[in-house]
Design a protein around this motif. Structure first.
Motif, PDB file in Angstrom:
ATOM      1  N   PRO A  32       0.838  -1.203   0.000  1.00  0.00           N
ATOM      2  CA  PRO A  32       0.000   0.000   0.000  1.00  0.00           C
ATOM      3  C   PRO A  32       0.870   1.249   0.000  1.00  0.00           C
ATOM      4  CG  PRO A  32      -0.873  -1.610   1.546  1.00  0.00           C
ATOM      5  CD  PRO A  32       0.451  -2.152   1.072  1.00  0.00           C
ATOM      6  N   GLY A  33       0.489   2.220  -0.832  1.00  0.00           N
ATOM      7  CA  GLY A  33       1.295   3.429  -0.990  1.00  0.00           C
ATOM      8  C   GLY A  33       2.069   3.432  -2.290  1.00  0.00           C
ATOM      9  N   TYR A  34       2.323   2.256  -2.874  1.00  0.00           N
ATOM     10  CA  TYR A  34       2.927   2.196  -4.201  1.00  0.00           C
ATOM     11  C   TYR A  34       1.913   2.683  -5.229  1.00  0.00           C
ATOM     12  CZ  TYR A  34       6.741  -0.966  -2.671  1.00  0.00           C
ATOM     13  OH  TYR A  34       7.837  -1.538  -2.063  1.00  0.00           O
ATOM     14  N   GLY A  35       2.397   3.406  -6.214  1.00  0.00           N
ATOM     15  CA  GLY A  35       1.516   3.821  -7.306  1.00  0.00           C
ATOM     16  C   GLY A  35       0.261   4.486  -6.789  1.00  0.00           C
ATOM     17  N   ASP A  36      -0.893   4.055  -7.304  1.00  0.00           N
ATOM     18  CA  ASP A  36      -2.155   4.645  -6.855  1.00  0.00           C
ATOM     19  C   ASP A  36      -2.875   3.742  -5.853  1.00  0.00           C
ATOM     20  OD1 ASP A  36      -3.001   2.589  -8.477  1.00  0.00           O
ATOM     21  OD2 ASP A  36      -4.213   3.826  -9.829  1.00  0.00           O
ATOM     22  N   CYS A  37      -2.135   2.807  -5.251  1.00  0.00           N
ATOM     23  CA  CYS A  37      -2.725   1.933  -4.234  1.00  0.00           C
ATOM     24  C   CYS A  37      -2.784   2.687  -2.909  1.00  0.00           C
ATOM     25  CB  CYS A  37      -1.883   0.668  -4.077  1.00  0.00           C
ATOM     26  SG  CYS A  37      -2.563  -0.517  -2.896  1.00  0.00           S
ATOM     27  N   PRO A  38      -3.974   2.883  -2.350  1.00  0.00           N
ATOM     28  CA  PRO A  38      -4.104   3.740  -1.161  1.00  0.00           C
ATOM     29  C   PRO A  38      -3.591   3.078   0.115  1.00  0.00           C
ATOM     30  CG  PRO A  38      -6.204   2.751  -1.698  1.00  0.00           C
ATOM     31  CD  PRO A  38      -5.272   2.367  -2.813  1.00  0.00           C
TER      32      PRO A  38
ATOM     33  N   LEU B  40      -5.380  -5.511   5.081  1.00  0.00           N
ATOM     34  CA  LEU B  40      -4.232  -6.418   5.053  1.00  0.00           C
ATOM     35  C   LEU B  40      -3.900  -6.921   6.458  1.00  0.00           C
ATOM     36  CD1 LEU B  40      -1.622  -4.879   2.569  1.00  0.00           C
ATOM     37  CD2 LEU B  40      -2.567  -7.170   2.506  1.00  0.00           C
ATOM     38  N   CYS B  41      -3.829  -5.995   7.403  1.00  0.00           N
ATOM     39  CA  CYS B  41      -3.470  -6.376   8.771  1.00  0.00           C
ATOM     40  C   CYS B  41      -4.562  -7.191   9.436  1.00  0.00           C
ATOM     41  CB  CYS B  41      -3.138  -5.127   9.592  1.00  0.00           C
ATOM     42  SG  CYS B  41      -1.568  -4.370   9.102  1.00  0.00           S
ATOM     43  N   LEU B  42      -5.816  -6.903   9.101  1.00  0.00           N
ATOM     44  CA  LEU B  42      -6.918  -7.690   9.637  1.00  0.00           C
ATOM     45  C   LEU B  42      -6.853  -9.119   9.108  1.00  0.00           C
ATOM     46  CD1 LEU B  42      -9.512  -7.673  11.333  1.00  0.00           C
ATOM     47  CD2 LEU B  42     -10.763  -7.030   9.258  1.00  0.00           C
TER      48      LEU B  42
ATOM     49  N   PRO C 247      -5.200   5.552  12.858  1.00  0.00           N
ATOM     50  CA  PRO C 247      -6.307   6.184  12.120  1.00  0.00           C
ATOM     51  C   PRO C 247      -5.841   6.907  10.856  1.00  0.00           C
ATOM     52  CG  PRO C 247      -6.553   6.570  14.470  1.00  0.00           C
ATOM     53  CD  PRO C 247      -5.197   5.954  14.284  1.00  0.00           C
ATOM     54  N   GLN C 248      -4.554   7.217  10.795  1.00  0.00           N
ATOM     55  CA  GLN C 248      -3.994   7.872   9.595  1.00  0.00           C
ATOM     56  C   GLN C 248      -3.490   6.837   8.586  1.00  0.00           C
ATOM     57  OE1 GLN C 248      -2.915   8.760  12.864  1.00  0.00           O
ATOM     58  NE2 GLN C 248      -4.570  10.297  12.840  1.00  0.00           N
ATOM     59  N   HIS C 249      -3.805   5.557   8.821  1.00  0.00           N
ATOM     60  CA  HIS C 249      -3.481   4.449   7.912  1.00  0.00           C
ATOM     61  C   HIS C 249      -1.989   4.137   7.876  1.00  0.00           C
ATOM     62  CE1 HIS C 249      -7.471   5.693   6.835  1.00  0.00           C
ATOM     63  NE2 HIS C 249      -7.051   6.737   6.153  1.00  0.00           N
ATOM     64  N   LEU C 250      -1.263   4.484   8.929  1.00  0.00           N
ATOM     65  CA  LEU C 250       0.155   4.181   9.017  1.00  0.00           C
ATOM     66  C   LEU C 250       0.367   2.994   9.948  1.00  0.00           C
ATOM     67  CD1 LEU C 250       1.549   7.816   9.365  1.00  0.00           C
ATOM     68  CD2 LEU C 250       1.307   6.444   7.278  1.00  0.00           C
ATOM     69  N   LEU C 251       1.448   2.264   9.719  1.00  0.00           N
ATOM     70  CA  LEU C 251       1.742   1.101  10.539  1.00  0.00           C
ATOM     71  C   LEU C 251       2.464   1.516  11.818  1.00  0.00           C
ATOM     72  CD1 LEU C 251       3.051  -1.331   7.764  1.00  0.00           C
ATOM     73  CD2 LEU C 251       0.752  -1.236   8.749  1.00  0.00           C
ATOM     74  N   THR C 252       2.145   0.820  12.893  1.00  0.00           N
ATOM     75  CA  THR C 252       2.852   1.002  14.150  1.00  0.00           C
ATOM     76  C   THR C 252       3.085  -0.365  14.782  1.00  0.00           C
ATOM     77  OG1 THR C 252       2.829   2.084  16.325  1.00  0.00           O
ATOM     78  CG2 THR C 252       0.672   1.448  15.423  1.00  0.00           C
ATOM     79  N   PRO C 253       4.322  -0.729  15.117  1.00  0.00           N
ATOM     80  CA  PRO C 253       5.550   0.038  15.032  1.00  0.00           C
ATOM     81  C   PRO C 253       5.842   0.575  13.637  1.00  0.00           C
ATOM     82  CG  PRO C 253       5.913  -1.991  16.253  1.00  0.00           C
ATOM     83  CD  PRO C 253       4.572  -2.090  15.646  1.00  0.00           C
ATOM     84  N   ARG C 254       6.546   1.697  13.609  1.00  0.00           N
ATOM     85  CA  ARG C 254       6.804   2.396  12.351  1.00  0.00           C
ATOM     86  C   ARG C 254       7.675   1.579  11.401  1.00  0.00           C
ATOM     87  NH1 ARG C 254       9.771   8.113  12.753  1.00  0.00           N
ATOM     88  NH2 ARG C 254      11.439   6.707  13.410  1.00  0.00           N
ATOM     89  N   LYS C 255       8.662   0.876  11.938  1.00  0.00           N
ATOM     90  CA  LYS C 255       9.539   0.057  11.099  1.00  0.00           C
ATOM     91  C   LYS C 255       8.858  -1.277  10.825  1.00  0.00           C
ATOM     92  CE  LYS C 255      12.654   3.124  10.612  1.00  0.00           C
ATOM     93  NZ  LYS C 255      12.801   3.801   9.304  1.00  0.00           N
TER      94      LYS C 255
END
Length: 218
Positions: free
Chosen positions: A141-147, A154-156, A170-178
């Protein structure tokens, strides 16, 4: 599954630091060596992968680039990898106490993540070969136009909260960040997939690589 930490490729670390092709001096080499040692102590690398039928994940709003990447595929492999919360805590601490060392640890962790993702993908590829299947490359997610919103599904599907301690903000970022999630396609014939170019990438306006005249594949 637990993953073995192995030293980050130093050339990749330098690329993440914006110093690709540079031969570091003695002081910088010492800094990068210290970053590697601290990260290895703090990291708890873990990963998971899972096979799914093509309709098990709703990809209708996941962009045309991912659809092209999965063209001709009859199934999916989902994977997630994390460096663990200890790596994040180390980076946050150093960002306040030693900026140079913090930047070195951050870049080292990003480079080491590449190797960890390769390890998980290699296991999935061994399974694919045993089944007479071929896999595309990884697509995140985040590659090209994939939101980035696809991170939630995916995580679910991988149950990363219980399995890896990996969640989505809520901002669609992974945590832990790495951490990294990715999709690969499976097929009963050779497939390679197609990485999206810069033209449709969601990060093209802020991409640090493009500002330096590079791409994330360089």
């Amino acid at each position: 599954m637990e993953l073995a930490y192995h030293a980050a490729d130093r050339r990749t670390v330098l690329r993440y630091l914006g110093a690709a092709g540079w031969t570091p001096d003695e002081a910088t080499t010492g800094l990068l060596d210290e970053a590697e040692t601290l990260l290895q102590r703090a990291a708890t690398p873990r990963g998971v992968w899972r096979t799914l039928p093509p309709r098990a994940l709703d990809l209708r709003d996941a962009g045309t680039d991912l659809a092209r990447h999965l063209q001709g595929c009859s199934g999916l492999v989902l994977m997630a990898v994390t460096m663990g919360s200890g790596a994040d805590a180390l980076i946050r601490h150093l960002e306040l106490s030693d900026i140079a060392l913090g930047a070195a640890v951050d870049a080292t962790a990003s480079a080491a993540m590449d190797g960890l993702c390769d390890d998980v993908e290699a296991e999935a590829r061994r399974w694919a070969r045993s089944q007479g299947l071929w896999l595309t490359g990884r697509y995140s997610p985040g590659y090209g136009d994939c939101p980035l919103t696809l991170q939630h599904d995916l995580c679910l599907a991988l149950d990363t909260v219980r399995g890896l301690g990996l969640a989505v903000t809520p901002q669609h970022l992974l945590t832990p960040r790495k951490s990294v999630t990715a999709i690969l396609g499976t097929a009963d014939h050779p497939v390679t997939g197609a990485r999206a170019g810069c033209g449709h990438c969601l990060l093209r306006e802020t991409c640090a690589y493009r500002k330096r005249g590079m791409t994330c594949d360089d």
